[in-house]
Design a protein around this motif. Sequence first.
Motif, PDB file in Angstrom:
ATOM      1  N   GLU A 153     -22.782  -8.499   6.699  1.00 19.34           N
ATOM      2  CA  GLU A 153     -21.730  -7.480   7.119  1.00 19.34           C
ATOM      3  C   GLU A 153     -20.380  -7.943   6.503  1.00 19.34           C
ATOM      4  OE1 GLU A 153     -22.303  -4.621   8.769  1.00 19.34           O
ATOM      5  OE2 GLU A 153     -24.331  -4.900   8.581  1.00 19.34           O
ATOM      6  N   THR A 154     -20.166  -9.206   6.712  1.00 21.57           N
ATOM      7  CA  THR A 154     -18.775  -9.425   6.028  1.00 21.57           C
ATOM      8  C   THR A 154     -18.741  -9.317   4.384  1.00 21.57           C
ATOM      9  OG1 THR A 154     -18.827 -11.246   7.584  1.00 21.57           O
ATOM     10  CG2 THR A 154     -17.509 -11.391   5.498  1.00 21.57           C
ATOM     11  N   ARG A 155     -20.005  -9.470   3.872  1.00 20.64           N
ATOM     12  CA  ARG A 155     -19.963  -9.392   2.497  1.00 20.64           C
ATOM     13  C   ARG A 155     -19.913  -7.728   2.130  1.00 20.64           C
ATOM     14  NH1 ARG A 155     -23.066 -14.023  -0.868  1.00 20.64           N
ATOM     15  NH2 ARG A 155     -23.149 -15.627   0.905  1.00 20.64           N
ATOM     16  N   ARG A 157     -18.619  -5.742   3.757  1.00 23.47           N
ATOM     17  CA  ARG A 157     -17.074  -4.870   4.015  1.00 23.47           C
ATOM     18  C   ARG A 157     -16.287  -5.028   2.866  1.00 23.47           C
ATOM     19  NH1 ARG A 157     -17.887  -6.736   9.361  1.00 23.47           N
ATOM     20  NH2 ARG A 157     -16.976  -8.856   8.905  1.00 23.47           N
ATOM     21  N   ARG A 158     -16.570  -5.954   2.015  1.00 28.81           N
ATOM     22  CA  ARG A 158     -15.698  -6.246   0.912  1.00 28.81           C
ATOM     23  C   ARG A 158     -15.936  -5.209  -0.086  1.00 28.81           C
ATOM     24  NH1 ARG A 158     -17.135 -12.139   0.707  1.00 28.81           N
ATOM     25  NH2 ARG A 158     -18.662 -11.682  -0.946  1.00 28.81           N
ATOM     26  N   TYR A 159     -17.014  -4.553  -0.040  1.00 30.56           N
ATOM     27  CA  TYR A 159     -17.125  -3.284  -1.080  1.00 30.56           C
ATOM     28  C   TYR A 159     -16.779  -2.093  -0.448  1.00 30.56           C
ATOM     29  CZ  TYR A 159     -19.840  -6.946  -3.562  1.00 30.56           C
ATOM     30  OH  TYR A 159     -20.132  -8.186  -4.298  1.00 30.56           O
ATOM     31  N   LEU A 160     -16.508  -1.933   0.991  1.00 31.96           N
ATOM     32  CA  LEU A 160     -16.048  -0.936   1.670  1.00 31.96           C
ATOM     33  C   LEU A 160     -14.706  -0.864   1.593  1.00 31.96           C
ATOM     34  CD1 LEU A 160     -18.944  -0.860   4.383  1.00 31.96           C
ATOM     35  CD2 LEU A 160     -18.902   0.578   2.335  1.00 31.96           C
ATOM     36  N   GLN A 161     -13.877  -1.792   1.459  1.00 29.08           N
ATOM     37  CA  GLN A 161     -12.577  -1.806   1.854  1.00 29.08           C
ATOM     38  C   GLN A 161     -11.607  -1.138   0.699  1.00 29.08           C
ATOM     39  OE1 GLN A 161     -11.711  -5.929   2.686  1.00 29.08           O
ATOM     40  NE2 GLN A 161     -12.017  -5.783   4.938  1.00 29.08           N
ATOM     41  N   GLN A 189     -22.214   3.934   3.650  1.00 25.29           N
ATOM     42  CA  GLN A 189     -21.203   3.761   4.178  1.00 25.29           C
ATOM     43  C   GLN A 189     -19.995   3.951   3.215  1.00 25.29           C
ATOM     44  OE1 GLN A 189     -20.728   0.041   6.504  1.00 25.29           O
ATOM     45  NE2 GLN A 189     -22.994  -0.103   6.493  1.00 25.29           N
ATOM     46  N   ARG A 190     -20.153   3.894   1.950  1.00 22.58           N
ATOM     47  CA  ARG A 190     -19.055   4.218   0.943  1.00 22.58           C
ATOM     48  C   ARG A 190     -18.839   5.640   1.062  1.00 22.58           C
ATOM     49  NH1 ARG A 190     -14.903   1.312  -1.100  1.00 22.58           N
ATOM     50  NH2 ARG A 190     -14.016   2.939  -2.422  1.00 22.58           N
ATOM     51  N   ALA A 193     -16.258   5.830   3.404  1.00 22.56           N
ATOM     52  CA  ALA A 193     -15.077   4.751   3.114  1.00 22.56           C
ATOM     53  C   ALA A 193     -13.893   5.043   2.056  1.00 22.56           C
ATOM     54  CB  ALA A 193     -15.689   3.505   2.765  1.00 22.56           C
TER      55      ALA A 193
END
Length: 269
Positions: A153-155, A157-161, A189-190, A193
């Motif tokens: 999940e943390t990783r 999020r890096r691609y969604l921010q 998710q993208r 985002a």
Amino acid sequence: MSNAHHLQSKLRALKLGGMLDTLDLRLGQAQQEHLGYSEFLEMLIEDELQRRTNKKLVTRVARARFEEVKTFEAFDFAFNPKIPAQQIRDLATCQFIERKEWALFIGPVGIGKSHTVQALGHQACRMGHKVLYTKTSRLLADLGGGHADGTLETRLRRYLQPDLLILDDFAMKEFSVQQSEDIYELIDQRSRAGSLVVASNRSPQDWYPLFANPVLAEGILDRLVNRAHHVTLTGRSYRPLLRPGHPAGDGSEVQHEPVYSNRKMSLNG
């Protein structure tokens, strides 16, 4: 001279590096051109604003993790007249990022896809957007590591921010079941985002057999293909010009047989 020295100390204390760097130049210009106080001050403020703008750009470019710093100024549109230059220039306004739209760059190897998408990312950085560039294989390896150590999940999020995510070399080979699921999750998710740019040697209709699960393939293609601008690149390859001993610029032309279809696809704004 003493007054200038005291002024430099104060500018340094206030961290006004832009003013500090050009102070001597602006003092000389003010004396030579008999500038008024407000004109002199305005020039110093502009210098400071420019320094801060440049510093922010350097930071955004570094965080984007481009393989190379590519720009449209360094892209020779005249080399390949088949490149859809106007469509690329329209995307370079970055209005599609503000609208959270997507773009697909499709074409054979050596045609300039990686240069173009990285230049688009650099342009987005210039305009204040947060950008992240990655090869698809690197992204999948990163997400695979997240499964291994419980940090998925943390990783992810890096691609969604970022405002713009750029996936290069997409669909180069078959995806495993886990990779297919990871791509689906990212694409899904993208879509809420922000903007996504994908570069691939294959046409989207040739992606289906690469996914282990046809249902996931349909979901990925539906989200990715039908909401994107499609940029088809054909014509001359740059690669022969990079060959050692090749007489670059001799006008020779190398044609590629397209590995993609010219079928018109739907575009949803």
